[in-house]
Structure formats: C-alpha cells, structure tokens
Design a protein around this motif. Structure first.
Motif, mmCIF file in Angstrom:
data_model
loop_
_atom_site.group_PDB
_atom_site.id
_atom_site.type_symbol
_atom_site.label_atom_id
_atom_site.label_comp_id
_atom_site.label_asym_id
_atom_site.label_seq_id
_atom_site.Cartn_x
_atom_site.Cartn_y
_atom_site.Cartn_z
ATOM 1 N N LEU A 1 48.068 35.647 52.178
ATOM 2 C CA LEU A 1 47.237 36.605 52.400
ATOM 3 C C LEU A 1 47.236 37.464 51.579
ATOM 4 N N LEU A 2 45.960 38.068 51.417
ATOM 5 C CA LEU A 2 45.941 39.305 51.368
ATOM 6 C C LEU A 2 46.625 40.631 50.989
ATOM 7 N N ILE A 3 46.885 41.337 50.488
ATOM 8 C CA ILE A 3 47.293 43.060 51.237
ATOM 9 C C ILE A 3 47.111 43.597 50.250
ATOM 10 N N ALA B 1 48.735 35.449 48.188
ATOM 11 C CA ALA B 1 47.973 35.229 47.381
ATOM 12 C C ALA B 1 47.757 36.682 46.624
ATOM 13 N N VAL B 2 47.446 37.767 47.697
ATOM 14 C CA VAL B 2 46.088 38.219 46.058
ATOM 15 C C VAL B 2 46.984 39.606 46.988
ATOM 16 N N LEU B 3 47.306 40.591 46.000
ATOM 17 C CA LEU B 3 48.045 41.776 45.781
ATOM 18 C C LEU B 3 47.088 42.420 45.467
ATOM 19 N N SER B 4 46.537 44.224 45.724
ATOM 20 C CA SER B 4 45.763 44.632 45.237
ATOM 21 C C SER B 4 46.381 46.390 45.491
ATOM 22 N N ILE B 5 46.062 47.732 44.611
ATOM 23 C CA ILE B 5 45.793 48.789 44.386
ATOM 24 C C ILE B 5 44.313 49.163 45.030
ATOM 25 N N ASN B 6 43.892 50.222 45.959
ATOM 26 C CA ASN B 6 43.191 50.301 46.767
ATOM 27 C C ASN B 6 43.582 52.059 46.517
ATOM 28 N N LEU B 7 42.189 53.244 45.862
ATOM 29 C CA LEU B 7 42.608 54.252 45.684
ATOM 30 C C LEU B 7 41.813 55.315 46.624
ATOM 31 N N LEU B 8 42.020 55.802 47.414
ATOM 32 C CA LEU B 8 41.305 56.731 48.685
ATOM 33 C C LEU B 8 42.127 58.404 48.134
ATOM 34 N N LEU C 1 34.166 24.212 56.014
ATOM 35 C CA LEU C 1 33.837 25.189 54.616
ATOM 36 C C LEU C 1 34.867 26.147 53.670
ATOM 37 N N THR C 2 34.923 26.058 52.680
ATOM 38 C CA THR C 2 36.064 27.687 52.476
ATOM 39 C C THR C 2 35.712 28.726 51.873
ATOM 40 N N LEU C 3 35.114 30.032 52.804
ATOM 41 C CA LEU C 3 34.776 30.758 52.103
ATOM 42 C C LEU C 3 35.834 31.583 50.999
ATOM 43 N N HIS C 4 35.828 32.611 50.725
ATOM 44 C CA HIS C 4 36.519 32.988 49.732
ATOM 45 C C HIS C 4 36.391 34.871 50.812
ATOM 46 N N LEU C 5 37.371 35.894 50.425
ATOM 47 C CA LEU C 5 37.607 37.055 50.235
ATOM 48 C C LEU C 5 37.924 37.348 49.182
ATOM 49 N N ARG C 6 37.387 37.905 49.070
ATOM 50 C CA ARG C 6 37.690 39.280 47.920
ATOM 51 C C ARG C 6 38.282 40.456 48.308
ATOM 52 N N PRO C 7 39.298 41.476 47.645
ATOM 53 C CA PRO C 7 39.374 42.791 48.284
ATOM 54 C C PRO C 7 38.755 43.406 49.363
ATOM 55 N N GLU D 1 47.466 37.844 40.088
ATOM 56 C CA GLU D 1 46.902 36.671 38.918
ATOM 57 C C GLU D 1 45.567 36.413 39.938
ATOM 58 N N ARG D 2 45.657 35.721 40.920
ATOM 59 C CA ARG D 2 44.863 35.307 42.081
ATOM 60 C C ARG D 2 43.966 36.089 42.727
ATOM 61 N N GLN D 3 42.115 36.435 42.646
ATOM 62 C CA GLN D 3 41.498 37.629 43.530
ATOM 63 C C GLN D 3 40.850 37.466 44.332
ATOM 64 N N THR D 4 40.974 35.970 45.145
ATOM 65 C CA THR D 4 40.419 35.816 45.997
ATOM 66 C C THR D 4 41.250 35.047 47.221
ATOM 67 N N LEU D 5 40.681 35.325 48.656
ATOM 68 C CA LEU D 5 40.846 34.160 49.468
ATOM 69 C C LEU D 5 40.825 33.250 50.303
ATOM 70 N N PRO D 6 40.861 32.212 49.923
ATOM 71 C CA PRO D 6 40.294 31.441 50.952
ATOM 72 C C PRO D 6 40.444 30.954 52.022
ATOM 73 N N MET D 7 39.317 31.018 52.639
ATOM 74 C CA MET D 7 39.018 31.236 53.913
ATOM 75 C C MET D 7 38.713 29.766 55.027
ATOM 76 N N GLN D 8 39.256 29.483 55.428
ATOM 77 C CA GLN D 8 38.920 28.111 55.748
ATOM 78 C C GLN D 8 37.961 28.337 56.668
ATOM 79 N N VAL D 9 37.068 27.935 57.397
ATOM 80 C CA VAL D 9 36.314 27.972 58.449
ATOM 81 C C VAL D 9 35.400 26.652 58.125
#
Length: 377
Positions: free
Chosen positions: A135-137, A165-172, A200-206, A189-197
């Motif tokens: 998860l990326l939340i 896997a990845v947790l972040s705060i976004n400011l709006l 290939l493993t693509l990486h998703l940042r917030p 600690e982790r900054q990317t979510l691996p997305m298996q397609v």
C-alpha cells in the motif's frame, strides 16, 4: 451489477451500472468507431474487457463527517459527505484499509475538513495498492497541524496494515477544488510502491501518476509493445511517459543498440522511471523531466517511432502540427479521451490510423482508453 449507493441515488459515478457489461463494452467500441469514422480503413482489434468489480487499484477519498464518525467517499452536490467505503470497485487491499483509516481518524483526532465552513484539517486520503497487496497511503492536509498526532500513531497503523509500504502527508493549504497540493512529506522509510505490470516492476512515488486499472494497463502496454516490436525502430520517444510504462516495455523488444527517450513533466514520475532503469541495469534508455511539447519542438531531432500518452486535453495544435511536419513514419497514440485525440489527428492529415483497440479501463462509466497505431502515407 447491483449497487446500493446507486439505488439510493447517493452516487451516480457509475452511470452505466444498469447496463449489462457486454453491452457496455459493445457501446464503447461503437463509440470509438463513430469518433474515428474519418479514418475508414482502421482495423479494430477486439476490445480489452475489465473485471466488473474489484478493479480499481486506487481510491481518492474525501474525508467528511466527524472525528467520532468519519466518512470516506465523496461530497454530494449540496456539499454533504457521502460514505462510499463499501464500494465494490476497489481491489480488496484498497477496501481493507477503510475501517482502519476510520479508526485512525478517531484515535488521532484527525479533524475532517468542512468545505462549507472552511474549517478542519484532513481533506482527503489517497490509497493505492499494488498487485502484491502493498500500500501507498497519503493524507491530504490543510496544514502541518496533524503531523504530530499522525506520527504518534505510526506504529499502530503499521500493526493494523503490515502491508503499508509508503506513507506520506500532502499539503493542500488553499480552499480549492483539487485532490492534492504540491508539497509532500514522506513519513515512511520506503519512498516508492513497486507495481508489477507484466514482467516489469514499475515504481510509483506519492505524486506519480499510474493507471487506475492494473490488469487493463498491462494489456495496454502489451499492445504498444507488440506494435513497437513490429516496427523495430532504432530511436523511440515516449512523450508524457509517466513512470515509464510504455518506454520500458518498448525497450524490451527493440534492437540492441536502439535508444529510448522518455519525457514527462513530473520529476516524481521521472525518478520512478529512473529507478526501474537502474534496477534492470538497462542501457540505451533515458528519462528526463521536461515539458513534452517543448522537448519535441526544441530538440531538433525526430525519432523513428513516437509514443504518445497525453492527459485528457490531448496534444493541442502546436505539437500535433509538429508531428505532421516531422516526417515521423509511425506513431502510437494512447488516449483516455478519444474526442481530443480526434481533434489532434485532424491536425495530422498525413497520418493514417491503421489499427485501434478499446481498453476498458473504467467499467460502468462512459470513459475508456483507446490505443491507435498511426502510419504516414
């Protein structure tokens, strides 16, 4: 498909939900044929169907209600909060986060933002799940006031969601009709979510874009890859490349000395694409954070094959006119809004649409993705 939210008129996002899915798919194919009628020679491949439920790998949840009784969903036309946490469209890993997130809001005292009163702090929660269930939340906040209470609950949250896997705060900070702002604070600690397609493993940042429907996205990339393999170009540009899906798939089937260039305005997406390049130790493929239109117009070069995957607004007349004058022999154009693609194609009278395929990324709605192969004649 039966939906109690639709039946109660609480949510009408799935405007075609009462139409049998086979008819939905046929209707989208017919719509695509109608829009592409100016190119009568096009060969339409069989449309790619989606699962009818459990296909959305991401949720964009407006937070409403109160700290004691939070609601996760949408705002009605009159501004009321509508809880959609029982929606059938989400994958199980996404849906399983909803009760945990509600409990977190209450435990940490995360005050939902009221659009009407312009008070409160927590505006939205954005959840993305990989095929592996990681998860990326992201919590979209009005200010940094809730950083401390969220940090205080991190151990509890990881216990409840061990796949996080990845947790972040976004400011709006502004009172504005946007889902997220520009500032991101990563708490994990982790900054990317691996997305298996595919393979290939693509990486998703917030702040990176990724298609909503992973299975149909995989089919979309396979189709583009097949046309690249047929062409065997020595140079390929992937404009609006996102996290590099088309470019990385293309590189797998191109000649050994070929060069692939991916252009995307989002630095976050480019960092994700570069990580995949490093992990696979790829050569001959470069990604750059630039404006796609400016890159094409100012590079002074022309690739053998051009891949396009622009936002809903399309390419616009300037880039379309450049393609027409460029002499590029083959173009692969993927669009989530076929009407704007058609406008662009009218600016390229030398390009003939020869093959097309409807990709049903968005079941139960009128939206769909289309990928088209263009050849100069």
């Amino acid at each position: 498909m039966q939906c109690h939210y639709y039946d109660a008129s609480l949510c009408r996002s799935c405007s075609l939900i009462l139409t049998p899915y086979a008819q939905q798919l046929e209707g989208k194919q017919n719509d695509a044929r109608k829009l592409m009628a100016p190119w009568p020679g096009i060969e339409w491949l069989a449309p790619v169907a989606s699962a009818e439920t459990g296909f959305r790998n991401k949720a964009k949840l407006v937070v409403g209600g109160s700290v004691q009784e939070p609601k996760l969903g949408i705002l009605s036309r009159d501004g009321a909060s509508v809880d959609l946490s029982d929606c059938q469209l989400y994958t199980a890993p996404v849906a399983d986060t909803f009760p945990v997130l509600k409990e977190l809001i209450s435990r940490a005292g995360l005050t939902p933002y009221s659009v009407a009163r312009r008070k409160g702090e927590l505006k939205n929660i954005l959840v993305t799940a990989s095929e592996a269930g990681e998860l990326l939340i992201r919590f979209v906040l009005r200010s940094k006031k809730l950083l401390v209470p969220i940090r205080r609950e991190l151990d509890w949250l990881h216990t409840q969601l061990p796949q996080l896997a990845v947790l972040s705060i976004n400011l709006l900070r502004e009172h504005i009709a946007l889902v997220e702002g520009d500032e991101e604070i990563i708490l994990s600690e982790r900054q990317t979510l691996p997305m298996q397609v595919n393979d290939l493993t693509l990486h998703l940042r917030p702040q990176s874009f990724f298609q909503t429907n992973t299975a149909v996205s995989a089919a979309l990339y396979r189709q583009g890859q097949e046309w690249v393999k047929e062409s065997q170009p020595n140079t390929l540009w992937d404009l609006y490349c996102g996290v590099g899906g088309f470019a990385l798939h293309a590189a797998q089937v191109m000649p050994e000395e070929a060069k692939v260039t991916g252009i995307e305005i989002s630095p976050e997406a480019i960092e994700s694409a570069r990580r995949a390049v490093a992990e696979y130790d790829l050569t001959g493929i470069e990604f750059s954070a630039q404006d796609a239109r400016a890159y094409a117009l100012e590079s002074g070069q022309v690739p053998d094959l051009l891949v396009l995957n622009p936002p809903r607004r399309g390419l616009g007349p300037e880039l379309s006119t450049w393609i027409e004058a460029s002499g590029i022999e083959r173009v692969i154009y993927s669009s989530c809004n076929l009407a704007t693609m058609v406008k662009d194609l009218h600016q390229m009278p030398s390009m003939q649409a020869v093959k097309g395929r409807v990709m049903d990324m968005f079941p139960h709605s009128s939206h769909y993705e289309t990928i088209v192969l263009l050849e100069r004649y």
